[in-house]
Design an enzyme around this catalytic site. Sequence first.
Site, PDB file in Angstrom:
ATOM      1  N   GLU A 183      74.216   1.115 151.078  1.00  0.00           N
ATOM      2  CA  GLU A 183      74.380   2.317 150.255  1.00  0.00           C
ATOM      3  C   GLU A 183      74.237   3.594 151.088  1.00  0.00           C
ATOM      4  O   GLU A 183      73.147   3.855 151.615  1.00  0.00           O
ATOM      5  CB  GLU A 183      73.326   2.303 149.153  1.00  0.00           C
ATOM      6  CG  GLU A 183      73.272   1.001 148.370  1.00  0.00           C
ATOM      7  CD  GLU A 183      71.950   0.802 147.643  1.00  0.00           C
ATOM      8  OE1 GLU A 183      71.460  -0.350 147.594  1.00  0.00           O
ATOM      9  OE2 GLU A 183      71.403   1.796 147.134  1.00  0.00           O
ATOM     10  N   HIS A 211      75.619   3.552 145.437  1.00  0.00           N
ATOM     11  CA  HIS A 211      74.917   2.257 145.449  1.00  0.00           C
ATOM     12  C   HIS A 211      75.923   1.095 145.518  1.00  0.00           C
ATOM     13  O   HIS A 211      76.053   0.310 144.577  1.00  0.00           O
ATOM     14  CB  HIS A 211      74.075   2.171 144.171  1.00  0.00           C
ATOM     15  CG  HIS A 211      73.023   1.118 144.169  1.00  0.00           C
ATOM     16  ND1 HIS A 211      73.283  -0.228 144.303  1.00  0.00           N
ATOM     17  CD2 HIS A 211      71.677   1.204 144.032  1.00  0.00           C
ATOM     18  CE1 HIS A 211      72.159  -0.906 144.245  1.00  0.00           C
ATOM     19  NE2 HIS A 211      71.179  -0.075 144.089  1.00  0.00           N
TER      20      HIS A 211
END
Length: 337
Positions: A286, A182
């Site tokens: 991500e 992330h």
Amino acid sequence: MSSSVAGAGEESGAAAPQGPAPVERCKGVNGLEKVVLREVRGSSAEVYLYGGHVTSWKDEHGEELLFVSNKAIFKPPKAIRGGIPICFPQFSNFGHLEPHGFARNKTWTVEADPPPFPVPISSKAYIDLILKPTEEDVKIWPHSFEYRLRIALGPGGDLMLTSRIRNTNADGKSFSFTFAYHTYFSISDISEIRVEGLETLDYLDNLQDRARFTEQGDAIVFESELDRIYLGTPSKIAIIDHEKKRTFVVRKGGLPDAVVWNPWDKKAKAMADFGDDEYKRMVCVEAAAIEKQVTLKPGEEWTGKLELSAVPSSYYSGQLDPDRVIQDSTVPEDSIS
Ligand code: TA6
């Protein structure tokens, strides 16, 4: 208190006389254990054992390339807001666990012994972390696994994360998971950013109940909250920062999807660990495996690779060829498969 650790690829013993040790273990915010990686040309990275969480990646000039919120809470069980949170065994609420799983809320350990499958690595600035479930974890997610995470700085200052997740169930059971690195990138201003490489792809729009759409633009630009899961994405994505004349190159392996997120003002205000205006200085792109869960039989291992580089880029609106930019980057073509 800090201790210099011989680079994982070096003989143990005193740090080399010239330059800082490639690997240093020390205390970070709130006394949390962290590891600092330093590459001979001056680039560096930091990873907290809490969450196996990369919180810093600096270029050879010492410029920070990742975003961490000024209001980030470095205190378990809250995940650190920014850097590269590890989303495992679940991305968001694609499953019954807490959003983004529990790997980012656990304390990892440094893998003392060489991993069963050492991989050749050119730089000495790397660390191997390992996460195995506790009895508590097994109550939440009833599986045994070994998750090895290698964080490394490449010779050109690129940042490489390699995840190796192995099913060690003794009961013969397979398990499935979704996954994301992330990554929060530090940018000049969200209005200056274009993301290229995702044109014409389908995406699930998190702001419209994950309805499926097709990307029409010749690049992604940001004018409001954006939260999309792009499906079947290429191995290379470019994030162009016009103001900084810099392009982040995201290269990935084993991760077919890519999430693009900026919370914008309203969502920013709703996050206690995020400054009201900080949405202007970050963007998340991500590398992920979401649409199709990864399923492993006992003994099977999955590998997910991420390679980040920051390259100078002169900006021509809509004319920048991410592949050309990427080819210009220092990242060797064969370094990620
Ligand atoms: O990756 C985008 C996203 O799933 C957003 O929907 C938002 O929830 C973000 O992750 C942050 O999630 P977190 O649990 O870290 O607050």
